[in-house]
Design an enzyme around this catalytic site. Structure first.
Site, PDB file in Angstrom:
ATOM      1  CG  ASN A 212      -0.521  96.424  68.802  1.00 12.39           C
ATOM      2  OD1 ASN A 212      -1.574  95.974  68.386  1.00 12.39           O
ATOM      3  ND2 ASN A 212       0.660  95.865  68.501  1.00 12.39           N
ATOM      4  CG  ASP A 281       7.906  98.615  65.344  1.00 16.53           C
ATOM      5  OD1 ASP A 281       7.917  97.752  64.447  1.00 16.53           O
ATOM      6  OD2 ASP A 281       7.215  99.653  65.270  1.00 16.53           O
ATOM      7  CE  LYS A 291       2.262  91.293  90.126  1.00 13.47           C
ATOM      8  NZ  LYS A 291       1.512  91.440  91.348  1.00 13.47           N
ATOM      9  CG  ASP A 309      10.362  94.638  59.338  1.00 11.51           C
ATOM     10  OD1 ASP A 309       9.540  93.965  58.680  1.00 11.51           O
ATOM     11  OD2 ASP A 309      10.273  95.868  59.478  1.00 11.51           O
ATOM     12  CB  ILE A 310       7.484  89.427  60.216  1.00 10.15           C
ATOM     13  CG1 ILE A 310       7.729  89.119  61.705  1.00 10.15           C
ATOM     14  CG2 ILE A 310       6.925  88.202  59.485  1.00 10.15           C
ATOM     15  CD1 ILE A 310       6.464  88.916  62.523  1.00 10.15           C
ATOM     16  CB  VAL A 311       6.497  92.543  56.170  1.00  8.51           C
ATOM     17  CG1 VAL A 311       7.024  93.941  56.413  1.00  8.51           C
ATOM     18  CG2 VAL A 311       5.834  92.451  54.808  1.00  8.51           C
ATOM     19  CG  PHE A 326      -1.964  96.456  56.422  1.00  8.83           C
ATOM     20  CD1 PHE A 326      -1.963  95.283  55.694  1.00  8.83           C
ATOM     21  CD2 PHE A 326      -3.164  97.136  56.599  1.00  8.83           C
ATOM     22  CE1 PHE A 326      -3.132  94.787  55.144  1.00  8.83           C
ATOM     23  CE2 PHE A 326      -4.352  96.657  56.054  1.00  8.83           C
ATOM     24  CZ  PHE A 326      -4.331  95.473  55.331  1.00  8.83           C
ATOM     25  CE  LYS A 340       5.757 102.120  58.489  1.00  8.10           C
ATOM     26  NZ  LYS A 340       4.655 102.473  59.343  1.00  8.10           N
ATOM     27  CE  LYS A 344       8.287  98.128  57.683  1.00  6.91           C
ATOM     28  NZ  LYS A 344       8.220  97.289  58.883  1.00  6.91           N
TER      29      LYS A 344
HETATM   30  O1  PMT Z   1      -6.496  94.432  63.952  1.00  3.76           O
HETATM   31  P1  PMT Z   1      -7.474  95.570  63.758  1.00  3.76           P
HETATM   32  O2  PMT Z   1      -8.045  96.077  65.053  1.00  3.76           O
HETATM   33  O3  PMT Z   1      -8.550  95.217  62.754  1.00  3.76           O
HETATM   34  O4  PMT Z   1      -6.678  96.811  63.151  1.00  3.76           O
HETATM   35  C1  PMT Z   1      -6.142  96.702  61.869  1.00  3.76           C
HETATM   36  C2  PMT Z   1      -4.720  97.310  61.795  1.00  3.76           C
HETATM   37  C3  PMT Z   1      -4.809  98.799  62.030  1.00  3.76           C
HETATM   38  C4  PMT Z   1      -3.817  96.666  62.848  1.00  3.76           C
HETATM   39  C5  PMT Z   1      -4.175  96.966  60.363  1.00  3.76           C
HETATM   40  O5  PMT Z   1      -5.013  97.533  59.391  1.00  3.76           O
HETATM   41  C6  PMT Z   1      -2.759  97.486  60.190  1.00  3.76           C
HETATM   42  O6  PMT Z   1      -2.501  98.638  59.894  1.00  3.76           O
HETATM   43  N1  PMT Z   1      -1.778  96.576  60.409  1.00  3.76           N
HETATM   44  C7  PMT Z   1      -0.323  96.917  60.466  1.00  3.76           C
HETATM   45  C8  PMT Z   1      -0.003  97.506  61.787  1.00  3.76           C
HETATM   46  C9  PMT Z   1       1.457  97.865  61.915  1.00  3.76           C
HETATM   47  O7  PMT Z   1       2.140  97.285  62.694  1.00  3.76           O
HETATM   48  O8  PMT Z   1       1.856  98.779  61.099  1.00  3.76           O
HETATM   49  P2  PMT Z   1       3.377  99.345  61.028  1.00  3.76           P
HETATM   50  O9  PMT Z   1       3.260 100.559  60.183  1.00  3.76           O
HETATM   51  O10 PMT Z   1       3.940  99.506  62.404  1.00  3.76           O
HETATM   52  O11 PMT Z   1       4.171  98.199  60.291  1.00  3.76           O
HETATM   53  C10 PMT Z   1       4.374  98.189  58.890  1.00  3.76           C
HETATM   54  C11 PMT Z   1       4.361  96.784  58.350  1.00  3.76           C
HETATM   55  O12 PMT Z   1       5.457  96.051  58.869  1.00  3.76           O
HETATM   56  C12 PMT Z   1       3.133  95.981  58.687  1.00  3.76           C
HETATM   57  O13 PMT Z   1       2.793  95.218  57.567  1.00  3.76           O
HETATM   58  C13 PMT Z   1       3.588  95.088  59.845  1.00  3.76           C
HETATM   59  O14 PMT Z   1       2.866  93.864  59.876  1.00  3.76           O
HETATM   60  C14 PMT Z   1       5.028  94.860  59.460  1.00  3.76           C
HETATM   61  N2  PMT Z   1       5.938  94.590  60.607  1.00  3.76           N
HETATM   62  C15 PMT Z   1       6.145  95.525  61.573  1.00  3.76           C
HETATM   63  C16 PMT Z   1       7.047  95.266  62.580  1.00  3.76           C
HETATM   64  C17 PMT Z   1       7.719  94.029  62.592  1.00  3.76           C
HETATM   65  N3  PMT Z   1       8.591  93.735  63.573  1.00  3.76           N
HETATM   66  N4  PMT Z   1       7.487  93.131  61.638  1.00  3.76           N
HETATM   67  C18 PMT Z   1       6.624  93.378  60.647  1.00  3.76           C
HETATM   68  O15 PMT Z   1       6.412  92.540  59.771  1.00  3.76           O
END
Ligand code: PMT
Length: 421
Positions: A212, A281, A291, A309-311, A326, A340, A344
């Site tokens: 991404n 995700d 390849k 999901d890490i968080v 985030f 979230k 989470k």
């Molecule tokens: O890196 P930059 O260019 O500065 O941009 C910043 C940002 C937009 C990436 C940042 O501010 C941000 O929003 N980060 C979270 C991006 C994200 O994956 O959001 P989400 O809504 O998809 O995920 C929600 C939360 O779950 C996040 O805290 C993410 O880290 C966490 N997650 C998601 C998927 C996963 N498999 N494990 C996770 O821990």
């Protein structure tokens, strides 16, 4: 809440074309909560009028060394006792030379000499790029740095003279942020933070991956700010081109699985976990060993599976830290963020719009922060500035005595449990 709130800033303006930016600088300093008094050199008054600075600062502007209206006729001493910091913007080559030598032939240089010990003196150099790189200016710069003077800029770019180079004054908002950093409080001293940043890459084959647009800027800004606020910081980062912030331990990973492993390896003893990484995700069920070649068909289907999901994994640990996630959203920011927060198991969720001109990749962001019973909205600003405010908020949530009022503010009823957002 800016660390400049309640601070007394003496702005010195010397005679350079960038002086035209100082009314905006004054306005932004006042927006950050500072009280501003202005001292102008005679040369500066040929670029911009004292009346303009008086109107924007709300205080009389000082230009004369021997001021009959000041107590005992010693305005420079009175003024030197007043500020919490002095910022000279623009600081011309001439002004830097006078300060390096220690001249006392006008109000600005005299009050800088009389400044009390411990009061930061900051310069925002602005001059033609050849003047900046001239050996005499470099020598003066080094002399001033060795004396503990703070230099903000200059930056590179087109100059008023028509040439391009290093010598532009930093933009007012950046100067305010530089200044604010001097007053950062060590609110995270003794805390250990783990922060994830950047994208993950999920390999399709040895040369292709799913990923991404995350640049890592937001997470790195948080790591830098947390270290500056006294925390021990570990940054688990996906692939980025950013340098490691000072005093931050960095662990590089590539995939979501590696990021989870690194987080679990380092989460013990951490008081705060901030999941800023844009973790994939889904990942391909199979990574091709070679390849992938074009097939006969015009379309191709990928079979993907969910990543861990890490968080949420960290939130579910029996001995969990304070967990901040985030939420990157392109629609229904608040509703999705609250889902979230709940689903989470977060202590706080930081929501940002993505897909437009801020959020991913940009130096700027705007944040909506939610926790059980409260919310805070942070308007668009540089990620480096937002990072401090967010960390102050986290510190205040952990220790409400630190800053009563910072975490006040109610949110609507928390979103009901729903599908995982
Ligand atoms: O890196 P930059 O260019 O500065 O941009 C910043 C940002 C937009 C990436 C940042 O501010 C941000 O929003 N980060 C979270 C991006 C994200 O994956 O959001 P989400 O809504 O998809 O995920 C929600 C939360 O779950 C996040 O805290 C993410 O880290 C966490 N997650 C998601 C998927 C996963 N498999 N494990 C996770 O821990």
């Amino acid at each position: 809440m800016s660390s400049l709130s309640g601070k007394r800033i003496l702005l010195g303006i010397s005679g350079g074309i960038a002086a035209y930016k100082t009314p905006e600088l004054v306005r932004r300093l006042r927006d950050a909560g500072a009280t501003v008094r202005v001292v102008m050199t005679h040369a500066a008054t040929t670029f911009i009028t004292p009346l303009t600075l008086q109107a924007t600062s709300g205080n009389p502007v000082h230009t004369e060394l021997l001021d009959h209206t000041a107590e005992a006729g010693m305005g420079h001493i009175e003024l030197s006792r007043w500020p919490d910091a002095v910022l000279i913007a623009p600081a011309t080559a001439n002004r830097m030379a006078r300060l390096a030598v220690g001249l006392a032939d006008d109000l600005l240089s005299t009050l800088c000499l009389a400044l009390a010990e411990g009061v930061p003196l900051c310069l925002a150099p602005a001059m033609n790029h050849r003047m900046w790189s001239a050996p005499a200016t470099m020598h003066n710069r080094d002399t001033l740095l060795a004396r503990g003077v703070h230099l903000f800029g200059p930056t590179n770019g087109p100059q008023a003279c028509g040439e391009v180079g290093l010598g532009r004054m930093e933009e007012p908002q950046h100067l305010v942020e530089d200044l604010a950093r001097l007053f950062v409080r060590p609110w995270l001293a003794g805390q250990s933070l783990l922060i994830t940043a950047g994208p993950t890459r999920e390999a399709l084959d040895p040369v292709r991956f799913l990923s991404n647009r995350s640049s890592g800027k937001m997470g790195y800004a948080l790591a830098a700010a947390a270290a500056a606020m006294g925390a021990q910081v570990t940054l688990v980062t996906g692939p980025t081109s950013l340098p490691t912030p000072p005093n931050v331990r960095r662990i590089d990973v590539v995939s979501a699985q590696e990021m989870l492993g690194a987080v679990l390896d380092h989460i013990r003893d951490c008081g705060i976990f901030i999941a800023c990484a844009a973790v994939a995700d889904y990942r391909p069920v199979v990574t091709a060993p070679h390849k992938i070649k074009k097939q006969g068909e015009n379309t191709m289907a990928l079979v993907l599976e969910r990543t861990e999901d890490i968080v949420a994994t960290v939130s579910a640990l029996p001995q969990r830290p304070f967990v901040v996630g985030f939420a990157a959203e392109t629609e229904q920011l608040e509703a999705n963020a609250l889902k979230k927060l709940h689903n989470k198991g977060l202590d706080m969720v930081v929501a940002n719009w993505v897909g437009g001109e801020i959020g991913f990749e940009s130096d700027d962001n705007a944040l909506q922060i939610y926790w059980a019973g409260g919310q805070k909205i942070l308007a668009r600003a540089r990620k480096s500035a937002l990072a401090y405010t967010l960390l102050e908020l986290i510190a205040a949530r952990l220790n409400p005595g630190l800053h009563p009022g910072l975490t006040s503010g109610h949110i609507p009823t928390p979103a009901p449990t729903g599908a995982t957002a």
